[in-house]
Design a protein around this motif. Structure first.
Motif, PDB file in Angstrom:
ATOM      1  N   PHE A   1      -4.150  -2.599  -1.966  1.00 13.61           N
ATOM      2  CA  PHE A   1      -5.598  -2.434  -2.053  1.00 13.61           C
ATOM      3  C   PHE A   1      -6.093  -2.787  -3.452  1.00 13.61           C
ATOM      4  CE2 PHE A   1      -9.218   0.368  -3.063  1.00 13.61           C
ATOM      5  CZ  PHE A   1     -10.077   0.125  -2.003  1.00 13.61           C
TER       6      PHE A   1
ATOM      7  N   ASN B   1       0.809  -1.222   0.000  1.00 15.90           N
ATOM      8  CA  ASN B   1       0.000   0.000   0.000  1.00 15.90           C
ATOM      9  C   ASN B   1       0.839   1.268   0.000  1.00 15.90           C
ATOM     10  OD1 ASN B   1      -2.504  -1.099  -0.225  1.00 15.90           O
ATOM     11  ND2 ASN B   1      -2.981  -1.039   1.952  1.00 15.90           N
TER      12      ASN B   1
ATOM     13  N   GLY C   1      -1.732   4.085 -10.138  1.00 13.63           N
ATOM     14  CA  GLY C   1      -2.840   4.765 -10.814  1.00 13.63           C
ATOM     15  C   GLY C   1      -3.886   5.314  -9.853  1.00 13.63           C
ATOM     16  N   GLY C   2      -3.438   5.862  -8.737  1.00 20.23           N
ATOM     17  CA  GLY C   2      -4.378   6.425  -7.759  1.00 20.23           C
ATOM     18  C   GLY C   2      -4.722   5.454  -6.644  1.00 20.23           C
ATOM     19  N   TYR C   3      -4.487   4.155  -6.870  1.00 20.43           N
ATOM     20  CA  TYR C   3      -4.796   3.152  -5.855  1.00 20.43           C
ATOM     21  C   TYR C   3      -3.541   2.811  -5.059  1.00 20.43           C
ATOM     22  CZ  TYR C   3      -8.768   2.167  -8.948  1.00 20.43           C
ATOM     23  OH  TYR C   3      -9.886   2.272  -9.721  1.00 20.43           O
ATOM     24  N   PRO C   4      -3.673   2.587  -3.758  1.00 17.09           N
ATOM     25  CA  PRO C   4      -2.574   1.917  -3.049  1.00 17.09           C
ATOM     26  C   PRO C   4      -2.447   0.511  -3.652  1.00 17.09           C
ATOM     27  CG  PRO C   4      -4.200   2.807  -1.514  1.00 17.09           C
ATOM     28  CD  PRO C   4      -4.804   2.890  -2.873  1.00 17.09           C
TER      29      PRO C   4
END
Lengths: 103, 566
Positions: A62, A51, A56-59
């Protein structure tokens, strides 16, 4: 649990059978290892470390848990189905009608 | 009648009319059609039917809501309810299709013994029954909110429709109806999800765009006294997340109503590709669900942020009538939000309504709200039908005809199959009206039982010739007993006091341990007792090869074999 011994078959008959089954099992074990490592490694055991990385914006951990593992499963099944088609053909055990067309 | 109700009624009546029409077209006259759809379902259609069969009221109605409140830990459902298809495709589906009979208890019965068959039939009935209750109740929730029909009335209407096509067409009717139901449910799920994603982020593909709101969602969550959305292990400890996910995966691969879906394909090869298509169709919803959960939570929190109680959005008023949304009477402005009534938050929202309410929360037009209602019904009904088939086939095919009428004619078998189906529907209605616990919870227990009973017995039966009847029976009984005992020990639902979880393992997670115990006991007992008879070893040997070996290899000789693989 996966035991491959084929007792009670004459050698020429038993040979292709053992070879076919061995290749099937080898493919299976490789794919199942990936099946286990991606969701449980990336999505559970090391999720907190992953994480820290942004994807692309995500951890990343996750993303693997909520998206990536599902895509992985899909690809694994496709690889298995395609590789088994080839294996079946190679050993002459694919399901075909009299003209050799797939049923 | 409000605009939303008119649209809901329109979509539900239309979709029900389609299901009844399909049922009439696919009515059957023989047991092979009734139990395995004559083994004539094309691969892609079978994939869609598996997807509809699989995605229950819990997947459609509850899952995104659960994820919205669990945040990162909601991944247990996403990974757990998809990973099992890899196990099915690699370990179970092709071999059971090769064996080619009607039911799951029939396989373990033929492979092991009559005792195992009876244990398996009983387990199949208990598991499917636990599961069907949630479907009935899920259907009832849809009716009660959108059409103002009382939940009980809703359950009866849904059951009457299922009754028509399940009794008429058996597996064939169920399969083709499921294909239609998949279409309805996926459209109903994706349209609002795309619309919400477009409205919130400007990128219509929710799988890609929900990453953009995660930072804001984390901040909003903290403001309302909730855990950060992307933070792992806030709802459950790591060991529990690990074991719940594993249990759901193994359980998926052991659920009788999922396994029998692979009996209906034309070929062994078809069963492998069916698993692929099924997971592709399931993945469409399962990769969208976490986005729906995140967007809905974001809209929900943003919509009530800093509002006084009389300024709240209209959807809250609409849903308060069902009792699934409640406002704390002492609250003046909404400062905390929860999904649990015990938390004493200013606004309490039940998990089960988030998907159904998401078009309203995002302010989408009435036809979309109506479509979502029809989708929820499709999800509940398609799963219920698949489960009812397992219950009726276990009772009639694996029990009644094995024990009492061994030499019955096909017509009698078909009639008894239909009577058992009718009986199962009636029992499901009664249980659906008095459900034991909330929807997804009930479903989760079925997985523990399936994981600890069927999966090990089937996998050992296929991959280990030495596994014998005593081993399989001992394994199934100890695995199942351990799992059920732990559930009773930790849950109040069964009327016993609730005890502390041992080593942080929740009752939903025990199935994986039950399965491991089943494997170990089955292997040890098999080793200590005599090997199975010769003809069983040959049966297992034959499962391994899709067809008889041809002396001339096909590769190269047939022009379109390579073309088809591309």
């Amino acid at each position: 649990m996966a035991q491959t011994d084929d007792q009670g078959h004459s050698p020429p008959e038993g040979d292709w059978r053992r070879e076919y089954w061995r290749r099937n099992l080898r493919l299976m074990v490789i794919l199942l290892s990936i099946w286990f490592i991606v969701p449980f490694g990336g999505g559970v055991l090391f999720v907190e470390q992953l994480n820290q990385v942004s994807f692309g914006g995500y951890p990343l951990g996750f993303w693997i848990a909520q998206q990536g593992s599902i895509y992985t499963f899909l690809i694994l099944i496709l690889i298995y189905a395609v590789r088994m088609d080839r294996l079946d053909d190679k050993f002459g055990v694919s399901e075909r009608d009299e003209e050799g067309q797939r049923r | 009648m409000s605009n939303i109700q008119i649209w809901t009624l329109t979509f539900i009546v239309l979709s029900f009319a389609v299901y009844i029409f399909i049922a009439w077209r696919s009515r059957v006259a023989e047991t092979k059609g009734f139990y395995v759809a004559g083994q004539g379902i094309p691969t892609v259609a079978n994939g869609a039917a598996i997807a509809a069969d699989w995605m229950s009221a819990a997947s459609f109605i509850s899952m995104a809501g659960l994820i919205a409140f669990l945040g990162s830990d909601g991944s247990i459902y996403l990974m757990g309810w998809t990973g099992g298809y890899v196990l099915l495709a690699l370990l179970i589906a092709p071999y059971l299709r090769k064996w080619g009979r009607f039911t799951v208890p029939e396989f373990v019965g033929d492979r092991y013994s009559e005792l195992v068959r009876t244990v398996a039939a009983a387990a199949a009935v208990i598991i499917s029954f636990t599961y069907v209750v949630g479907q009935m109740n899920g259907g009832g929730i849809v009716f009660s909110r959108f059409l103002n029909i009382d939940i009980n009335g809703g359950v009866v209407i849904a059951a009457a429709i299922i009754f028509t096509y399940a009794v008429l067409g058996g597996m064939k009717g169920i399969t083709w109806t499921q294909v239609a139901q998949y279409t309805v449910l996926i459209i109903a799920y994706l349209i609002p999800a795309f619309a919400v994603a477009q409205a919130v982020t400007g990128i219509a593909i929710p799988q890609i765009s929900f990453g953009q709101i995660l930072d804001e969602l984390n901040a909003l969550s903290t403001e309302f006294g909730l855990d950060r959305y992307t933070e792992a292990f806030t709802a459950r400890p790591m060991i529990d997340i690990f074991l719940v996910t594993l249990t759901l995966m193994i359980g998926t691969a052991g659920l009788p109503h999922v396994i029998i879906r692979f009996y209906t394909t034309k070929t062994v090869r078809g069963s492998r590709y069916s698993a692929f298509w099924a997971l592709l169709f399931i993945g469409l919803l399962y990769t969208t669900a976490p986005a729906v959960g995140a967007f809905t939570k974001f809209n929900l929190l943003e919509g009530v942020q800093g509002r006084t109680v009389d300024q709240l959005p209209q959807w809250i008023e609409n849903w308060r009538a069902t009792g699934l949304v409640t406002i704390n009477p002492d609250a003046t402005t909404i400062e905390s939000v929860s999904n649990s009534a015990d938390a004493g938050a200013d606004l309490t929202v039940n998990n089960d309504i988030l998907v159904l309410a998401s078009p309203e929360i995002a302010g989408l037009p009435a036809p979309i709200v109506g479509l979502v209602a029809a989708g929820g019904m499709a999800a509940a009904m398609s799963t219920a039908a698949g489960l009812l088939l397992v219950i009726s086939s276990s009772v009639s095919h694996d029990f009644y005809f094995r024990r009492f009428r061994k030499h019955a004619h096909d017509r009698e078998r078909l009639l008894v199959g239909r009577i058992a189906m009718a009986g199962a529907v009636v029992v499901a209605v009664i249980a659906g009206i008095n459900p034991p616990a909330f929807v997804a919870q009930v479903v989760a227990f079925a997985f523990g039982m399936a994981a600890s009973s069927f999966f090990p017995a089937i996998v050992l039966g296929i991959f280990w010739k030495r596994c014998n009847a005593k081993g399989a029976a001992a394994g199934m009984i100890t695995g199942l007993a351990l799992t059920i005992a732990y559930m009773i020990y930790t849950l109040e639902v069964f009327g016993t006091p609730e005890n502390e979880h041992i080593l942080d393992i929740s009752p939903e997670a025990i199935g994986a341990i039950g399965a491991a115990v089943n494997f170990i006991v089955a292997i040890v007992v098999s080793k200590l007792t005599s090997p199975p008879p010769k003809h069983l070893e040959e049966l297992v040997e034959n499962l391994r090869y899709p067809a008889e070996r041809r002396t001339v290899p096909t590769t190269g000789s047939s022009g379109n074999s390579t073309g088809e693989e591309a």
